[in-house]
Motif scaffolding. Sequence first.
Motif, PDB file in Angstrom:
ATOM      1  N   THR A   1      36.149  40.703  39.300  1.00 58.71           N
ATOM      2  CA  THR A   1      35.472  40.725  40.416  1.00 58.71           C
ATOM      3  C   THR A   1      33.894  40.512  40.459  1.00 58.71           C
ATOM      4  O   THR A   1      33.398  40.039  41.516  1.00 58.71           O
ATOM      5  N   MET A   2      33.296  40.155  39.344  1.00 58.93           N
ATOM      6  CA  MET A   2      32.114  39.680  39.177  1.00 58.93           C
ATOM      7  C   MET A   2      31.829  38.534  39.933  1.00 58.93           C
ATOM      8  O   MET A   2      30.820  38.100  40.346  1.00 58.93           O
TER       9      MET A   2
ATOM     10  N   GLY B   1      22.299  53.124  35.076  1.00 56.10           N
ATOM     11  CA  GLY B   1      21.783  53.235  36.371  1.00 56.10           C
ATOM     12  C   GLY B   1      21.602  52.121  37.389  1.00 56.10           C
ATOM     13  O   GLY B   1      21.180  51.995  38.330  1.00 56.10           O
ATOM     14  N   ALA B   2      22.046  51.008  36.634  1.00 57.65           N
ATOM     15  CA  ALA B   2      22.315  49.747  37.419  1.00 57.65           C
ATOM     16  C   ALA B   2      23.878  49.598  37.811  1.00 57.65           C
ATOM     17  O   ALA B   2      24.712  49.748  37.046  1.00 57.65           O
ATOM     18  N   VAL B   3      24.130  48.981  39.086  1.00 58.84           N
ATOM     19  CA  VAL B   3      25.599  48.745  39.331  1.00 58.84           C
ATOM     20  C   VAL B   3      25.631  47.158  39.977  1.00 58.84           C
ATOM     21  O   VAL B   3      24.578  46.833  40.772  1.00 58.84           O
ATOM     22  N   LYS B   4      26.671  46.606  39.640  1.00 64.20           N
ATOM     23  CA  LYS B   4      26.722  45.308  40.446  1.00 64.20           C
ATOM     24  C   LYS B   4      27.560  45.596  41.747  1.00 64.20           C
ATOM     25  O   LYS B   4      28.081  46.712  41.967  1.00 64.20           O
ATOM     26  N   VAL B   5      27.210  44.911  42.715  1.00 69.47           N
ATOM     27  CA  VAL B   5      27.630  45.075  44.190  1.00 69.47           C
ATOM     28  C   VAL B   5      28.537  43.645  44.365  1.00 69.47           C
ATOM     29  O   VAL B   5      28.034  42.758  44.546  1.00 69.47           O
ATOM     30  N   THR B   6      29.778  44.118  44.826  1.00 69.23           N
ATOM     31  CA  THR B   6      31.028  43.216  45.190  1.00 69.23           C
ATOM     32  C   THR B   6      31.350  43.418  46.397  1.00 69.23           C
ATOM     33  O   THR B   6      32.519  44.146  46.562  1.00 69.23           O
ATOM     34  N   PRO B   7      30.734  43.066  47.667  1.00 65.55           N
ATOM     35  CA  PRO B   7      31.149  43.759  49.144  1.00 65.55           C
ATOM     36  C   PRO B   7      32.520  43.119  49.280  1.00 65.55           C
ATOM     37  O   PRO B   7      33.285  43.964  50.203  1.00 65.55           O
TER      38      PRO B   7
END
Length: 923
Positions: free
Chosen positions: A226-227, A274-280
Amino acid sequence: MSHELPKAYEPGAIEARWAEYWKQEKLFQAATAPEGHVRDVFSLLLPPPNVTGRLHMGHMLNQTEMDIIIRWHRMRGDLTLWLPGTDHAGIATQMMVERQLRSENKSRRDLGREAFIERVWCWRKQYGGAILDQMKRLGASVDWEREYFTMDENLSRAVREVFVRLHDQGLIYRGKYIVNWCPDCGTAISDLEVKHEDVPGKLYEIRYPVVGSTEFITVATTRPETMLGDTAIAVNATDERYAHLHGKSVILPLMNREIPIILDELANPEFGTGAVKVTPAHDPNDFQAGLRHNLPQIDVMDERAHMNQNAGPYAGLDRFEARKRILVDLEAHGFLVTVKDYTISIGKCDRSGTVVEPRLSEQWFVKIEPLAKRAIEVVEKGYIRFTPENYKTIYLNWMYNIHDWCISRQLWWGHRIPAWRCSDCREVIVARATPAKCAKCGSAKLEQDTDVLDTWFSSALLPFTTLGWPEATRDLDVFYPTSLLITGFDILFFWVARMIMMGCWFMMPPEKPVRPGEKAQSPEEALRNSVPFREVYIHALVRDAEGEKMSKVKGNVIDPIQVIEKYGTDATRFTLAAMASPGTDVAFNPSRTEGYRNFANKIWNAARFMFMNIDRLGAGRTLLSTNHVGQGVAGFNAENLEDRWILSRFNGVAAYVNQALEEYRFHEAANRIYDFFWGEVCDWYIELIKPRLMFEHGGNKKAAEGACTNLVTLFDASLRLLHPVMPFITEEIWHAIYDGKPPLKSIALAAFPQSDSQQIDLKSETHMAVLQDLIVSVRNLRAEMKVEPKVKAPIQIYTHEPEIRRLIEQNLGAVTNDRQANVESVTFVESSLAKLPGARHTARFDVHLVYEQEIDVAAECERLRKELDKLEKEIEGAKRQLSNDGFLAKAPTKVVEGLRKQMQEKELLREKTQGKRKELGCP
Ligand SMILES: [Zn+2]
Ligand SMILES: [Zn+2]
């Protein structure tokens, strides 16, 4: 239909014949009562089985319970309606037909939409009635004249009406949304259709290079493919580690796209890096974050979950294949940091078992909040009552957290969404019927939305649409709200909750159709009467004999039809009823069904005995006048002790059974009827009147005729008591009683016995209990002391109560009879016999069997221990009943008194038994 009872009880033939008769005669047709009717109304909707369905044990339990309740109400004189039908079952039916097509090497696309739908209708015509035919075998007393199908024209019209109204009210909208997408079924599915399971998987840490720096930000994911659709990296504003990166961006590895670093709550500083990828486009939470930050939504998969053109070099690959390639490439370029074992919760399609993909798509939604609000209120206020009660909390908790309902499905079979899009100006028009032209630009180039509605959308409307809504019909007036819904827990949210939401919306002013001259209700009354049903009974699961859940995989599925073929429907129904305690799963054991077949057999043989006597006495079967169809046992002449006793017992049982059914305590009703019919009528009463019936040995014929009339009257009433649970055998014998000329077409229309406190005679019950105790004690003593059956033995009795002595003397015949205690002579003695070997003591008397025999102390101790256990249980049971407020409020005072007295006697007996154990030195 005059006939003798055949020698052997063969349920198969009897049941098929009566099932057909009930249907032919339209006995269960609910004609709407004329205006101004005064009868109580009881209406019930059959949860419509899927048209693709086959009857399973769950249906059988559910329908047995419904049938018992509705037959009981019908016999109590209520105007009853039980409405049957089948559901078109969108996905299930479409898949069934598609499978059929596949075997012909065709697909639905080869046929095209219209031809495919026609094919489904053909399928339905050919196979769709199977489950209803099975229902007929169960004897379900539904109104077959009103049978519906959820795609019938009138129901389809009502579905469109609801859709248009909700749309006009702003409660139906179209929107992009992350839905659960099943790549195999090719459609969105609701949360409820997704089954979650924990499986071992991997957690991949991937690092993204920060633009204009040598730094990296590391994120973790379980779905690396999904990245490709990532449009941001999120960090938490409070996270010091990333403070220097605020406002910067990163390069998305493999795609070489620059994406921003955003500050969002989505990132939890406590978790991982503490960081996340965002895949709307591929995750519901990311979708919401994307809306907050106005991020692009990049969909990287197609409807089969293959990567699409947005996936760059991975386009065309299946999602799992793409995952492998992506990991290889990430590793090769140094972006893959670590791979850890990790338990992941995956969602699978309930129907196909395929892993569900969160997917962005255009769907239709119901804005649920206003509907849910009302549906919560009616339950909180008790306008709908749940049994077992805990389902109220489960329901409310779910409703408090409910989400908008995605109602569109990408299928062909179902109610097509009544929306058209203008090809020229893209305007969307929602209408009841196909519009001729675009309302905005006037173009005639309109195309109907290709989606259909979720199957549950139409079934949510059934309580009012099946009664004629949106017309203001008399049926709606009479039968809505329905009285009761009996259903399984599995569809509490799919169906029950949605019926409540839709019912309370469309049956409340101003939506509710108003009949001319109808009185206006107060808002509160209107709310109370908007509910689709006043009560919900959630039935338990049927498991196998070991209590295991039935499953095809385990191979422990019990087919109700096979059980029915072996033991008969009546016995199968009785098994389920006898085990159907609210909130407790049924461990179905066919050996119990065999036992209940024996029960039917016992009744059959008792009936044959009765008919033999009628014939012998030349009395004809028409001993009964129509007044015996009355409430209780009118026409019964209670001259002798056993008559007064059985009449009193009958009334006690009637009170108990009515109360148990009131509270859906099916098991208590069934077990009580069983004990009464077998234990008291067949085993005791019939035996006790035999000497009178056999008048040839010095009796008189008139007394014999009287005994015979009593027996027939009692039998008639007992059959009526049993009828709701065992409808077939009771119908058969009842018709035979009336020699094929019954006063009514069916026992199902006769009155259900109600308790008449005038006929309760506690003194006779006590007296009979003493005689039974005496007879049973002597029988047991004979067995223990191994007295030959042919040998009559003398007994001695001690009692300190003159009344008991008189009682025994007056009924000596019953005691000495060789069918009873087989006693040679009875002597009364002046002192207790309790300490003698070969003696028994009870609360009212001691009895001693005079017979030379050593007593086995160990065996006697064991016997006394068992007796104590039994007493404890009985005392406990009586206590429980006496503390049941419902029972106390409704049972006749005499019944309650009797129960109290019995309990006191049992307590006394317990004391005596304990004493005797002590004397014998029992451990
Ligand atoms: Zn699926
Ligand atoms: Zn237009």
